[in-house]
Design a protein around this motif. Structure first.
Motif, PDB file in Angstrom:
ATOM      1  N   PHE A 117     -33.552  50.408  27.646  1.00 45.60           N
ATOM      2  CA  PHE A 117     -33.982  52.024  27.473  1.00 45.60           C
ATOM      3  C   PHE A 117     -32.978  53.119  27.699  1.00 45.60           C
ATOM      4  O   PHE A 117     -33.527  54.109  27.835  1.00 45.60           O
ATOM      5  N   THR A 118     -31.919  52.748  27.488  1.00 45.06           N
ATOM      6  CA  THR A 118     -30.733  53.969  27.245  1.00 45.06           C
ATOM      7  C   THR A 118     -30.082  53.657  26.231  1.00 45.06           C
ATOM      8  O   THR A 118     -29.564  52.583  25.763  1.00 45.06           O
ATOM      9  N   ASP A 119     -29.571  54.793  25.385  1.00 44.54           N
ATOM     10  CA  ASP A 119     -28.459  54.519  24.403  1.00 44.54           C
ATOM     11  C   ASP A 119     -27.281  54.793  24.676  1.00 44.54           C
ATOM     12  O   ASP A 119     -26.118  54.286  23.804  1.00 44.54           O
ATOM     13  N   GLY A 120     -27.052  55.319  25.966  1.00 47.74           N
ATOM     14  CA  GLY A 120     -25.620  55.189  26.361  1.00 47.74           C
ATOM     15  C   GLY A 120     -25.533  55.939  27.951  1.00 47.74           C
ATOM     16  O   GLY A 120     -26.517  56.362  28.363  1.00 47.74           O
ATOM     17  N   VAL A 121     -24.362  55.990  28.386  1.00 45.91           N
ATOM     18  CA  VAL A 121     -24.111  56.297  29.812  1.00 45.91           C
ATOM     19  C   VAL A 121     -22.914  57.047  30.074  1.00 45.91           C
ATOM     20  O   VAL A 121     -21.973  56.872  29.761  1.00 45.91           O
ATOM     21  N   ILE A 122     -23.308  58.108  30.911  1.00 44.51           N
ATOM     22  CA  ILE A 122     -22.339  58.827  31.576  1.00 44.51           C
ATOM     23  C   ILE A 122     -22.240  58.552  32.985  1.00 44.51           C
ATOM     24  O   ILE A 122     -23.105  58.779  33.614  1.00 44.51           O
ATOM     25  N   LEU A 123     -20.864  58.137  33.506  1.00 38.60           N
ATOM     26  CA  LEU A 123     -20.712  57.575  34.747  1.00 38.60           C
ATOM     27  C   LEU A 123     -19.524  58.385  35.446  1.00 38.60           C
ATOM     28  O   LEU A 123     -18.551  58.464  34.895  1.00 38.60           O
ATOM     29  N   SER A 124     -19.901  58.618  36.887  1.00 34.00           N
ATOM     30  CA  SER A 124     -18.909  59.319  37.607  1.00 34.00           C
ATOM     31  C   SER A 124     -18.371  58.079  38.441  1.00 34.00           C
ATOM     32  O   SER A 124     -19.228  57.994  39.716  1.00 34.00           O
ATOM     33  N   PRO A 125     -17.630  57.279  38.365  1.00 33.80           N
ATOM     34  CA  PRO A 125     -17.449  56.242  39.293  1.00 33.80           C
ATOM     35  C   PRO A 125     -16.484  56.194  40.399  1.00 33.80           C
ATOM     36  O   PRO A 125     -15.613  57.128  40.617  1.00 33.80           O
ATOM     37  N   LEU A 126     -16.707  55.739  41.469  1.00 32.36           N
ATOM     38  CA  LEU A 126     -15.902  55.627  42.628  1.00 32.36           C
ATOM     39  C   LEU A 126     -15.264  54.338  43.044  1.00 32.36           C
ATOM     40  O   LEU A 126     -13.825  54.067  43.446  1.00 32.36           O
ATOM     41  N   ALA A 127     -16.052  53.173  42.657  1.00 29.24           N
ATOM     42  CA  ALA A 127     -15.797  51.789  43.028  1.00 29.24           C
ATOM     43  C   ALA A 127     -15.283  50.851  41.857  1.00 29.24           C
ATOM     44  O   ALA A 127     -14.944  50.088  41.889  1.00 29.24           O
ATOM     45  N   LEU A 128     -15.498  51.434  40.645  1.00 27.96           N
ATOM     46  CA  LEU A 128     -15.207  50.900  39.244  1.00 27.96           C
ATOM     47  C   LEU A 128     -13.637  50.170  39.069  1.00 27.96           C
ATOM     48  O   LEU A 128     -12.926  50.979  39.652  1.00 27.96           O
ATOM     49  N   LEU A 140     -22.557  49.543  23.807  1.00 30.05           N
ATOM     50  CA  LEU A 140     -23.160  50.633  24.509  1.00 30.05           C
ATOM     51  C   LEU A 140     -22.124  51.714  24.879  1.00 30.05           C
ATOM     52  O   LEU A 140     -21.286  51.491  25.754  1.00 30.05           O
ATOM     53  N   PRO A 141     -22.251  52.860  24.317  1.00 34.87           N
ATOM     54  CA  PRO A 141     -21.419  53.937  24.538  1.00 34.87           C
ATOM     55  C   PRO A 141     -21.279  54.352  26.105  1.00 34.87           C
ATOM     56  O   PRO A 141     -22.293  54.417  26.854  1.00 34.87           O
ATOM     57  N   LEU A 142     -19.965  54.411  26.743  1.00 35.60           N
ATOM     58  CA  LEU A 142     -19.690  55.012  27.854  1.00 35.60           C
ATOM     59  C   LEU A 142     -18.646  56.152  27.946  1.00 35.60           C
ATOM     60  O   LEU A 142     -17.856  56.169  27.326  1.00 35.60           O
ATOM     61  N   VAL A 143     -19.233  57.169  28.854  1.00 33.66           N
ATOM     62  CA  VAL A 143     -18.163  58.072  29.014  1.00 33.66           C
ATOM     63  C   VAL A 143     -18.196  58.255  30.619  1.00 33.66           C
ATOM     64  O   VAL A 143     -18.876  58.293  31.231  1.00 33.66           O
ATOM     65  N   LEU A 144     -17.005  58.334  31.138  1.00 38.81           N
ATOM     66  CA  LEU A 144     -16.414  58.368  32.370  1.00 38.81           C
ATOM     67  C   LEU A 144     -16.142  59.840  32.718  1.00 38.81           C
ATOM     68  O   LEU A 144     -15.563  60.460  31.995  1.00 38.81           O
ATOM     69  N   LEU A 145     -16.529  60.195  33.984  1.00 36.67           N
ATOM     70  CA  LEU A 145     -16.143  61.440  34.685  1.00 36.67           C
ATOM     71  C   LEU A 145     -15.300  61.341  35.859  1.00 36.67           C
ATOM     72  O   LEU A 145     -15.413  60.394  36.493  1.00 36.67           O
ATOM     73  N   GLY A 146     -14.697  62.418  36.089  1.00 38.47           N
ATOM     74  CA  GLY A 146     -13.788  62.558  37.418  1.00 38.47           C
ATOM     75  C   GLY A 146     -12.692  61.683  36.935  1.00 38.47           C
ATOM     76  O   GLY A 146     -12.483  60.958  36.189  1.00 38.47           O
ATOM     77  N   LEU A 150      -8.944  53.981  35.097  1.00 41.81           N
ATOM     78  CA  LEU A 150      -9.073  53.260  34.145  1.00 41.81           C
ATOM     79  C   LEU A 150      -8.658  53.421  32.820  1.00 41.81           C
ATOM     80  O   LEU A 150      -9.730  53.790  31.652  1.00 41.81           O
ATOM     81  N   PRO A 151      -7.591  53.676  32.548  1.00 42.92           N
ATOM     82  CA  PRO A 151      -7.071  54.349  31.108  1.00 42.92           C
ATOM     83  C   PRO A 151      -7.323  53.582  29.966  1.00 42.92           C
ATOM     84  O   PRO A 151      -7.308  52.284  30.164  1.00 42.92           O
ATOM     85  N   GLY A 152      -8.041  54.138  28.975  1.00 37.76           N
ATOM     86  CA  GLY A 152      -7.896  53.589  27.784  1.00 37.76           C
ATOM     87  C   GLY A 152      -9.386  52.770  27.555  1.00 37.76           C
ATOM     88  O   GLY A 152      -9.564  52.211  26.486  1.00 37.76           O
ATOM     89  N   SER A 153     -10.253  52.847  28.524  1.00 32.31           N
ATOM     90  CA  SER A 153     -11.516  51.821  28.645  1.00 32.31           C
ATOM     91  C   SER A 153     -12.387  52.245  28.071  1.00 32.31           C
ATOM     92  O   SER A 153     -13.652  51.828  27.558  1.00 32.31           O
ATOM     93  N   ALA A 154     -12.687  53.656  28.140  1.00 29.12           N
ATOM     94  CA  ALA A 154     -13.703  54.433  27.729  1.00 29.12           C
ATOM     95  C   ALA A 154     -13.462  55.888  27.432  1.00 29.12           C
ATOM     96  O   ALA A 154     -12.437  56.220  28.171  1.00 29.12           O
ATOM     97  N   ASP A 155     -14.526  56.876  26.881  1.00 28.72           N
ATOM     98  CA  ASP A 155     -13.962  58.189  26.866  1.00 28.72           C
ATOM     99  C   ASP A 155     -13.988  58.486  28.210  1.00 28.72           C
ATOM    100  O   ASP A 155     -14.905  58.175  29.087  1.00 28.72           O
ATOM    101  N   ASP A 309     -21.652  61.386  19.937  1.00 35.21           N
ATOM    102  CA  ASP A 309     -20.797  61.034  18.909  1.00 35.21           C
ATOM    103  C   ASP A 309     -20.809  59.509  18.723  1.00 35.21           C
ATOM    104  O   ASP A 309     -20.852  58.710  17.742  1.00 35.21           O
ATOM    105  N   ARG A 310     -20.694  58.695  19.890  1.00 38.78           N
ATOM    106  CA  ARG A 310     -20.309  57.149  19.847  1.00 38.78           C
ATOM    107  C   ARG A 310     -21.715  56.760  19.434  1.00 38.78           C
ATOM    108  O   ARG A 310     -21.677  55.707  19.014  1.00 38.78           O
TER     109      ARG A 310
END
Length: 337
Positions: A117-128, A140-146, A150-155, A309-310
């Protein structure tokens, strides 16, 4: 008469269904006369685009997910409002998910909640963890915030926390403060944001030749008002009390100021207090709170742009992008502003 269809609009305007579709999709190679005729037909018939059908034909849902740790923390609520406004402006809908900073929920977000049900995810992680993204499905496009390790793993979009904390501490030093405590500070723990902000604070002190005793770096169980109040009271019981407090979010700052007021201390008379995030409450507290203000609107806009864009590129589109958003220090009454 039932709901009007494209062919009804085409008949009314005297054009082909393909021409109507071209107008709806804002294609360039349509004359203004034809475009006007189609729009007149759309208005006359009350035609509405079937967004769901259009998205499904493109293999999309038109839905993106925004997953944040805690909607009770005003920063995340304000950020979510900006993301939702931006996705709506871009013709998508936002599904808002609260993870509680729990590893299993953040991992579910990375996997798209094991649903379609989702085309992509914006995630602000603490425990990842890095391994959580090592073999993720990049379709599945992913953008990380904060801040996240996790360098280089997602936008990724974040402010420069080291520089922001350094600037806040330099402001306190410029006011003659020398014994500056860090509420929420941590140089060795798992919270990357706390660690980076503490590093920035430490750098500013070192540059000024000011020591940072261990007792002035005070971790907290959570970043809430009560934690800030408890930390402030603990610091003021030290044999040599602080003359300023750098609080690593505004909830901590507001809690600290309240506890200091209840215990008879004056802010900024006896000591200064600085927060992070520029949540709305800091503009209405007594005193108003000096704070580091991330560009929340800019963070939201860029995160949505990167994600869409992704999505347009089918999840590909080159290596991960790591972007630094803007910030500024807003000086208010809690530091004499």
């Amino acid at each position: 008469m039932g709901r009007p269809r494209i062919k009804d609009v085409a008949e009314y305007a005297g054009v082909s269904a393909k021409t109507v579709s071209n107008v709806l999709n804002d294609y360039e190679h349509v004359s203004e006369r034809t475009r006007a005729a189609v729009r007149e037909a759309i208005d006359a018939l009350g035609y509405r685009v079937n967004i769901a059908g259009r998205q499904l034909r493109r293999g999309r849902t038109g839905m993106i997910a925004l997953a944040v740790p805690d909607l009770d923390v005003a920063y995340f609520a304000e950020l979510a409002r900006h993301v939702m406004a931006e996705t709506e402006r871009r013709g998508s809908t936002t599904l808002l998910v609260e993870t509680g900073g729990r590893h299993e929920k953040e991992l579910a977000a990375v996997r798209g909640f094991d649903a379609q049900f989702t085309d992509g995810v914006i995630l602000s992680p603490l425990a990842l963890l890095p391994r959580d993204l090592a073999d993720r499905d990049t379709r599945l496009p992913l953008v990380l915030l904060g801040e996240c390790n996790l360098p280089g793993s997602a936008d990724h979009v974040a402010i420069d926390n080291v520089t922001a904390a350094r600037e806040a501490t330099e402001h306190l030093l410029s006011r003659g403060r020398r014994r500056i405590a860090v509420i929420g500070g941590d140089l060795h723990g798992a919270r990357n944001t706390s660690r980076l902000r503490t590093v920035g604070h430490q750098e500013a002190l070192a540059a000024a030749g000011v020591a940072l005793p261990d007792e002035l770096v005070l971790p907290v169980p959570a970043f809430r008002w009560a934690d800030g109040a408890a930390a402030a009271r603990a610091l003021m019981r030290l044999p040599e009390r602080p003359d300023a407090m750098l609080c690593l979010n505004d909830h901590l700052a507001l809690g600290a100021v309240r506890a200091l007021h209840e215990d008879g201390w004056s802010v900024p008379g006896d000591l200064d207090v600085v927060g992070f995030d520029d949540i709305e409450a800091t503009r209405f507290s007594i005193p108003t709170i000096t704070t580091v203000a991330p560009d929340k609107r800019g963070i939201a806009r860029r995160a949505v742009e990167l994600l869409l864009d992704r999505i347009d590129a089918g999840g590909s589109g080159g290596p991960a992008v790591d972007e630094t958003a803007g910030h500024r220090l807003i000086v208010r009454e809690s530091t004499g502003g």
